[in-house]
Design a protein around this motif. Sequence first.
Motif, PDB file in Angstrom:
ATOM      1  N   ILE A  23      -3.422   0.353  -3.435  1.00  0.00           N
ATOM      2  CA  ILE A  23      -2.821  -0.962  -3.245  1.00  0.00           C
ATOM      3  C   ILE A  23      -2.250  -1.416  -4.581  1.00  0.00           C
ATOM      4  O   ILE A  23      -2.923  -1.319  -5.614  1.00  0.00           O
ATOM      5  CB  ILE A  23      -3.849  -1.996  -2.737  1.00  0.00           C
ATOM      6  N   HIS A  24      -0.999  -1.856  -4.572  1.00  0.00           N
ATOM      7  CA  HIS A  24      -0.316  -2.296  -5.785  1.00  0.00           C
ATOM      8  C   HIS A  24      -0.004  -3.782  -5.696  1.00  0.00           C
ATOM      9  O   HIS A  24       0.429  -4.273  -4.644  1.00  0.00           O
ATOM     10  CB  HIS A  24       0.987  -1.511  -5.982  1.00  0.00           C
ATOM     11  N   TYR A  25      -0.225  -4.481  -6.815  1.00  0.00           N
ATOM     12  CA  TYR A  25       0.114  -5.898  -6.932  1.00  0.00           C
ATOM     13  C   TYR A  25       0.975  -6.087  -8.176  1.00  0.00           C
ATOM     14  O   TYR A  25       0.778  -5.398  -9.185  1.00  0.00           O
ATOM     15  CB  TYR A  25      -1.143  -6.764  -7.088  1.00  0.00           C
ATOM     16  N   SER A  50       0.841  -1.199   0.000  1.00  0.00           N
ATOM     17  CA  SER A  50       0.000   0.000   0.000  1.00  0.00           C
ATOM     18  C   SER A  50       0.874   1.247   0.000  1.00  0.00           C
ATOM     19  O   SER A  50       2.045   1.205   0.376  1.00  0.00           O
ATOM     20  CB  SER A  50      -0.911   0.011   1.231  1.00  0.00           C
ATOM     21  N   THR A  51       0.290   2.362  -0.427  1.00  0.00           N
ATOM     22  CA  THR A  51       1.001   3.637  -0.463  1.00  0.00           C
ATOM     23  C   THR A  51       0.315   4.638   0.457  1.00  0.00           C
ATOM     24  O   THR A  51      -0.807   4.407   0.930  1.00  0.00           O
ATOM     25  CB  THR A  51       1.022   4.212  -1.892  1.00  0.00           C
ATOM     26  N   THR A  52       0.973   5.753   0.676  1.00  0.00           N
ATOM     27  CA  THR A  52       0.388   6.795   1.517  1.00  0.00           C
ATOM     28  C   THR A  52      -0.813   7.458   0.840  1.00  0.00           C
ATOM     29  O   THR A  52      -1.566   8.178   1.498  1.00  0.00           O
ATOM     30  CB  THR A  52       1.439   7.878   1.837  1.00  0.00           C
ATOM     31  N   LYS A  53      -0.988   7.230  -0.449  1.00  0.00           N
ATOM     32  CA  LYS A  53      -2.162   7.735  -1.173  1.00  0.00           C
ATOM     33  C   LYS A  53      -3.322   6.733  -1.113  1.00  0.00           C
ATOM     34  O   LYS A  53      -4.313   6.872  -1.827  1.00  0.00           O
ATOM     35  CB  LYS A  53      -1.800   8.027  -2.637  1.00  0.00           C
ATOM     36  N   LYS A  54      -3.174   5.713  -0.267  1.00  0.00           N
ATOM     37  CA  LYS A  54      -4.199   4.688  -0.051  1.00  0.00           C
ATOM     38  C   LYS A  54      -4.486   3.890  -1.329  1.00  0.00           C
ATOM     39  O   LYS A  54      -5.616   3.495  -1.588  1.00  0.00           O
ATOM     40  CB  LYS A  54      -5.486   5.315   0.504  1.00  0.00           C
TER      41      LYS A  54
END
Length: 406
Positions: free
Chosen positions: A178-180, A172-176
């Motif tokens: 989610i990356h796969y 996850s990133t601080t921009k909410k």
Amino acid sequence: MAKIVPFQAVRPTRDKVCLVTCRSYEEYVNAELAAQLDFNPLSFLHILKPAYTNQETVSFEKRYRQVHQKYQEFKNEIILIKDKKPAIYIHKIVTKTHSFTGIIVGTSVEDYCNNVIKKHEDIIAFRVRLLKEYMQHAEFNTEPVLMTYPDNKTIENWIFNCCQKLADFEFSTTKKEIHYLWKIEDTLEINWLQNIFEKTESLYIADGHHRTEALKMLSLENKDVQNTSKNHILSYLISENNVKIYEFNRLIKDLNGLSKHDFIKALENNFIIENKYQQPFQPLEKHHFGMYLDTEFYSLILRKEKDEINSSLESLDTQILYKKVLLPLLGIEDLRNDERIEYLSGKQSVLEVKNKIDQGEFEVGFLLFPSNIEEIKALAHENQIMPPKSTFIEPKFRSGLVIYEF
């Protein structure tokens, strides 16, 4: 016939990926950039801005060499590692409102030269040269060119099945977001996908025109060198129905000497105007425009008798606004360089347009309806160029996630 190739990506180690990857360097405001560089020593931003720690002002060439040196340091420290086998990669991005899934591959510079890979935006030669020099010295590229391909149920089903497996990366990133990421290195599977794309007539650049042109220049300059990696473009291929296209709204600093009354009267020659007063208004279809002026919103509908459309370019709302309003009434000829006009992406609320004008920074704002993928394709087929700042397209890729070396 579109050609795609696997490649040996350089990627962060699994335990560090959420700390390494970052948004495009240009997206950070100064305070956020400083915070990342001060408190996250693993951020890929340290590679993109290697002179930060010494607060140096350096030449372009020296900076590019520092980028390469810092990149090598990250590899030596095992922050970044190179895959052992060529592969293709499936990347999924889940935001608060959308989900995007695409395929990361190498595409062919030759296909771009032969118009199999089609463009729809103009480029700035100086920016292309800088990008070419940057990649030549850095010897890598980490920002894929976003390209669309026609909707294909077979590819869609294959991607769905691949995504049922455990992802190589999930973070996850601080921009909410989610990356796969899934790595596909099976030769038979790659050959199968290559055969499908060989039957695809065209790919369309959605975002990354300057990078594509810079890679073309780099390839042509090295055509006699036995390094085929420079003949390919790091690309993120995504189905046409999976991109999100936003408009860019226009903010103008003055009325070019016209009074409010005279300006609205001049607009009536081409538009049916309705005062919406304080009710925020956004257009809901093509050839309708919103306007905010002197604390009031207006609806502008292009008059049918003024609807003189003979090409895909003339049909674009951005071109209509330019030809009917910005150029003849407001005297704005150069949309890219005129300091009297600024742009605000449609991702931001219409109230942001209102606030900027109410604060006195601008005098009038125009709200547009977003273009669609069919308009982009039609322009590409007609070899037409969109006006600057016509589209803001998602998804946006993170730097440092997948790196293509030259």
